[in-house]
Structures are given as structure tokens and as C-alpha cells.
Design a protein around this motif. Structure first.
Motif, PDB file in Angstrom:
ATOM      1  N   ASP A 143       0.831  -1.212   0.000  1.00  0.00           N
ATOM      2  CA  ASP A 143       0.000   0.000   0.000  1.00  0.00           C
ATOM      3  C   ASP A 143       0.867   1.265   0.000  1.00  0.00           C
ATOM      4  O   ASP A 143       0.556   2.249  -0.673  1.00  0.00           O
ATOM      5  CB  ASP A 143      -0.909   0.002   1.233  1.00  0.00           C
ATOM      6  N   SER A 144       1.947   1.227   0.762  1.00  0.00           N
ATOM      7  CA  SER A 144       2.853   2.381   0.826  1.00  0.00           C
ATOM      8  C   SER A 144       3.523   2.632  -0.516  1.00  0.00           C
ATOM      9  O   SER A 144       3.716   3.786  -0.916  1.00  0.00           O
ATOM     10  CB  SER A 144       3.905   2.144   1.917  1.00  0.00           C
ATOM     11  N   ASP A 145       3.846   1.565  -1.240  1.00  0.00           N
ATOM     12  CA  ASP A 145       4.463   1.722  -2.559  1.00  0.00           C
ATOM     13  C   ASP A 145       3.499   2.419  -3.536  1.00  0.00           C
ATOM     14  O   ASP A 145       3.911   3.241  -4.366  1.00  0.00           O
ATOM     15  CB  ASP A 145       4.880   0.351  -3.119  1.00  0.00           C
ATOM     16  N   VAL A 146       2.227   2.095  -3.422  1.00  0.00           N
ATOM     17  CA  VAL A 146       1.235   2.741  -4.290  1.00  0.00           C
ATOM     18  C   VAL A 146       1.149   4.236  -3.970  1.00  0.00           C
ATOM     19  O   VAL A 146       1.082   5.085  -4.877  1.00  0.00           O
ATOM     20  CB  VAL A 146      -0.145   2.078  -4.130  1.00  0.00           C
ATOM     21  N   ILE A 147       1.157   4.555  -2.692  1.00  0.00           N
ATOM     22  CA  ILE A 147       1.078   5.970  -2.293  1.00  0.00           C
ATOM     23  C   ILE A 147       2.300   6.733  -2.799  1.00  0.00           C
ATOM     24  O   ILE A 147       2.186   7.860  -3.328  1.00  0.00           O
ATOM     25  CB  ILE A 147       0.950   6.088  -0.765  1.00  0.00           C
ATOM     26  N   ASP A 148       3.472   6.138  -2.664  1.00  0.00           N
ATOM     27  CA  ASP A 148       4.702   6.794  -3.128  1.00  0.00           C
ATOM     28  C   ASP A 148       4.689   6.973  -4.646  1.00  0.00           C
ATOM     29  O   ASP A 148       5.110   8.019  -5.159  1.00  0.00           O
ATOM     30  CB  ASP A 148       5.916   5.977  -2.703  1.00  0.00           C
ATOM     31  N   ALA A 149       4.222   5.960  -5.366  1.00  0.00           N
ATOM     32  CA  ALA A 149       4.188   6.047  -6.830  1.00  0.00           C
ATOM     33  C   ALA A 149       3.194   7.117  -7.289  1.00  0.00           C
ATOM     34  O   ALA A 149       3.456   7.847  -8.247  1.00  0.00           O
ATOM     35  CB  ALA A 149       3.821   4.681  -7.419  1.00  0.00           C
ATOM     36  N   GLN A 150       2.065   7.219  -6.591  1.00  0.00           N
ATOM     37  CA  GLN A 150       1.083   8.248  -6.944  1.00  0.00           C
ATOM     38  C   GLN A 150       1.652   9.640  -6.695  1.00  0.00           C
ATOM     39  O   GLN A 150       1.452  10.563  -7.497  1.00  0.00           O
ATOM     40  CB  GLN A 150      -0.187   8.050  -6.114  1.00  0.00           C
ATOM     41  N   ALA A 151       2.382   9.827  -5.595  1.00  0.00           N
ATOM     42  CA  ALA A 151       3.008  11.118  -5.305  1.00  0.00           C
ATOM     43  C   ALA A 151       4.054  11.463  -6.364  1.00  0.00           C
ATOM     44  O   ALA A 151       4.197  12.631  -6.759  1.00  0.00           O
ATOM     45  CB  ALA A 151       3.634  11.085  -3.924  1.00  0.00           C
ATOM     46  N   GLU A 152       4.760  10.466  -6.838  1.00  0.00           N
ATOM     47  CA  GLU A 152       5.771  10.705  -7.875  1.00  0.00           C
ATOM     48  C   GLU A 152       5.117  11.147  -9.181  1.00  0.00           C
ATOM     49  O   GLU A 152       5.626  12.038  -9.872  1.00  0.00           O
ATOM     50  CB  GLU A 152       6.602   9.443  -8.098  1.00  0.00           C
ATOM     51  N   VAL A 153       3.985  10.545  -9.512  1.00  0.00           N
ATOM     52  CA  VAL A 153       3.254  10.964 -10.713  1.00  0.00           C
ATOM     53  C   VAL A 153       2.787  12.413 -10.572  1.00  0.00           C
ATOM     54  O   VAL A 153       2.879  13.207 -11.516  1.00  0.00           O
ATOM     55  CB  VAL A 153       2.056  10.026 -10.965  1.00  0.00           C
ATOM     56  N   THR A 154       2.292  12.768  -9.391  1.00  0.00           N
ATOM     57  CA  THR A 154       1.824  14.140  -9.159  1.00  0.00           C
ATOM     58  C   THR A 154       2.965  15.139  -9.309  1.00  0.00           C
ATOM     59  O   THR A 154       2.802  16.201  -9.929  1.00  0.00           O
ATOM     60  CB  THR A 154       1.206  14.252  -7.761  1.00  0.00           C
ATOM     61  N   ARG A 155       4.140  14.797  -8.758  1.00  0.00           N
ATOM     62  CA  ARG A 155       5.296  15.686  -8.886  1.00  0.00           C
ATOM     63  C   ARG A 155       5.734  15.824 -10.341  1.00  0.00           C
ATOM     64  O   ARG A 155       6.069  16.928 -10.805  1.00  0.00           O
ATOM     65  CB  ARG A 155       6.457  15.171  -8.030  1.00  0.00           C
ATOM     66  N   ALA A 156       5.708  14.744 -11.070  1.00  0.00           N
ATOM     67  CA  ALA A 156       6.115  14.784 -12.481  1.00  0.00           C
ATOM     68  C   ALA A 156       5.139  15.624 -13.309  1.00  0.00           C
ATOM     69  O   ALA A 156       5.548  16.377 -14.198  1.00  0.00           O
ATOM     70  CB  ALA A 156       6.208  13.366 -13.049  1.00  0.00           C
ATOM     71  N   GLU A 157       3.852  15.514 -13.010  1.00  0.00           N
ATOM     72  CA  GLU A 157       2.869  16.314 -13.747  1.00  0.00           C
ATOM     73  C   GLU A 157       3.024  17.804 -13.431  1.00  0.00           C
ATOM     74  O   GLU A 157       2.866  18.646 -14.323  1.00  0.00           O
ATOM     75  CB  GLU A 157       1.460  15.837 -13.402  1.00  0.00           C
ATOM     76  N   SER A 158       3.338  18.137 -12.192  1.00  0.00           N
ATOM     77  CA  SER A 158       3.567  19.541 -11.830  1.00  0.00           C
ATOM     78  C   SER A 158       4.802  20.088 -12.538  1.00  0.00           C
ATOM     79  O   SER A 158       4.799  21.225 -13.032  1.00  0.00           O
ATOM     80  CB  SER A 158       3.725  19.678 -10.310  1.00  0.00           C
ATOM     81  N   ALA A 159       5.860  19.267 -12.602  1.00  0.00           N
ATOM     82  CA  ALA A 159       7.072  19.693 -13.296  1.00  0.00           C
ATOM     83  C   ALA A 159       6.811  19.878 -14.782  1.00  0.00           C
ATOM     84  O   ALA A 159       7.328  20.818 -15.409  1.00  0.00           O
ATOM     85  CB  ALA A 159       8.189  18.682 -13.065  1.00  0.00           C
ATOM     86  N   ARG A 160       5.998  19.001 -15.355  1.00  0.00           N
ATOM     87  CA  ARG A 160       5.671  19.159 -16.776  1.00  0.00           C
ATOM     88  C   ARG A 160       4.857  20.430 -17.014  1.00  0.00           C
ATOM     89  O   ARG A 160       5.077  21.142 -18.003  1.00  0.00           O
ATOM     90  CB  ARG A 160       4.877  17.952 -17.278  1.00  0.00           C
ATOM     91  N   ALA A 161       3.932  20.738 -16.128  1.00  0.00           N
ATOM     92  CA  ALA A 161       3.130  21.960 -16.279  1.00  0.00           C
ATOM     93  C   ALA A 161       4.022  23.194 -16.232  1.00  0.00           C
ATOM     94  O   ALA A 161       3.839  24.138 -17.013  1.00  0.00           O
ATOM     95  CB  ALA A 161       2.062  22.025 -15.188  1.00  0.00           C
TER      96      ALA A 161
END
Length: 238
Positions: A143-161
Motif C-alpha cells: 500500500d505504501s508503494d502505491v502511495i509513493d508512486a502516486q506522489a511521484e506521478v503528481t510531482r512529475a505532472e507539476s514539473a511538466r506543467a
């Protein structure tokens, strides 16, 4: 006394007779022609001539400059052209911004792949935990791995924006309709991101004001609603 009076009267009569003009001489009389016209009511029009300086009002002038040191790819309009609101004014070549957008898009793809794998692992771990094959601690780790992966996607999308916002600065569009008053660069030029290196100047000709001196004696004649005619000084830009 009586004799003296008669003598005086006689002498006076002789003098009056000598001063009488000759009846044979004609005298000229100057004749002035006279004309008359009925009075009419009307308005007197006063023309005041002066020179002044034309300047844009607040919000009717736009100076285009580079967001960062860059090369100009395109300037589609020439000096004197009319443009509509939203028209392209300048396009820059910004390789660093292009590369950053590409890198962030690849980072998003990698983060999304990791998130998908973490979700698959999470589902399998829950099934194994329910059957008692793995411990509850291992399921919590999934479960923790899923949370970390979701946070990484959010950070990557913010950087792309942020990267796409920076890349959008490579295009300057007209904020309002107007006329290109000045064009100071051409495609291929290198520009600096400073106020002293503008690329072009856009002005709204419908929002201008003129500063012109008027003599104090003429000032009371200028009333609201009076008509003004504007002409260019020979040799200057209209």
C-alpha cells in the motif's frame, strides 16, 4: 461819434464785398457710396493652432520583449500593420524549454508505469494476505508503494506543467487590437530579456491623448465637445 461809426460800417462793407467768391468757379464734392444690409444672427468660429505630442493612454501600449535570452524565429507583422487581439506577434527559439518539456513528459510516463506496477502488486498482496500467505506488514508495504508512486506521478505532472508554461513564453500574442508602432528586431536576431532591448511596440490608436500648449487668452475658448483636427508635422510619422 456818429461819423466814426459810419466810417466803420463803410469799411466793413467793403471788406465783405472783397471776400465774396467768384461765382464762375466750380467746387468739387467727394461722393461716398453707401450700402445697407440686414443684420443676421450666427456663430463666430475661432481656430486655434498649436503643436503637441501624441502619447498612448494607460493600458493602450504594449512592449514585447524576450522572457529570457533567445533567438527570434518569427515576427509576422511589419511596422504599421494592424493586428487583432490574440494575433501572434513574436515566436522565439527556446531549445532548453523544449528539452525540459520532453524530459518531463518522459518522467511522467516512467512514474505512471511504476504506479501501475505498484497497484498490481498491491492487489496481489491483499489477496495473499487474506489467504494468510503473507503477513499484514507486507501488505502495508505494498500500500505504501502505491502511495509513493502516486506522489511521484503528481510531482512529475507539476514539473511538466511548469515546463510547458515556460515553453508557452516562447510565443507572444497581442493583448489587444492595435497597430505595430515600432518593430526593432527581425527573425534570426538574438534578444536579451531586458527592458532596453524591446522587440516591437503595439499601440491602440483609439486610446491616445495629445499634450499641446495653448495661450492663456485662448484657453477659455476650448470647451468640452469642441472639434479638433490633427495633422502630422512634415517629415514625421503620422
Amino acid at each position: 461819434m456818429q461819423f466814426a461809426l459810419c466810417a466803420l460800417l463803410t469799411v466793413g462793407a467793403c471788406r465783405r464785398e472783397a471776400a465774396r467768391p467768384d461765382s464762375g468757379v466750380e467746387t468739387e464734392v467727394a461722393v461716398t457710396p453707401v450700402a445697407a444690409e440686414a443684420a443676421q444672427r450666427g456663430r463666430l468660429r475661432t481656430v486655434i493652432r498649436t503643436t503637441g505630442v501624441v502619447t498612448p493612454t494607460a493600458g493602450s501600449e504594449f512592449i514585447a520583449s524576450a522572457p529570457e535570452p533567445a533567438s527570434i524565429l518569427e515576427i509576422p507583422h511589419a511596422e504599421g500593420d494592424r493586428v487583432a487581439s490574440g494575433d501572434l506577434l513574436v515566436r522565439f527559439a527556446m531549445p532548453s524549454a523544449d528539452a525540459e518539456v520532453s524530459r518531463q513528459r518522459a518522467e511522467i510516463a516512467r512514474a505512471q508505469a511504476r504506479l501501475e506496477n505498484a497497484r498490481v502488486t498491491q492487489a496481489r498482496s491483499r489477496d495473499l494476505a487474506e489467504r494468510g500467505i503473507i503477513s499484514r506488514r507486507e501488505m502495508e508495504n505494498a500500500d505504501s508503494d502505491v502511495i509513493d508512486a502516486q506522489a511521484e506521478v503528481t510531482r512529475a505532472e507539476s514539473a511538466r506543467a511548469r515546463a510547458e508554461t515556460s515553453l508557452a513564453r516562447a510565443i507572444i500574442r497581442a493583448p489587444f487590437a492595435g497597430v505595430i508602432a515600432q518593430r526593432l528586431h527581425n527573425p534570426g536576431d538574438l534578444t536579451q530579456a531586458i527592458a532596453t532591448d524591446p522587440i516591437l511596440r503595439l499601440v491602440d490608436p483609439g486610446r491616445l491623448e495629445i499634450t499641446a500648449p495653448v495661450a492663456p487668452t485662448d484657453a477659455p475658448r476650448i470647451l468640452p465637445g469642441a472639434t479638433a483636427r490633427i495633422t502630422s508635422i512634415p517629415g514625421t510619422t503620422p
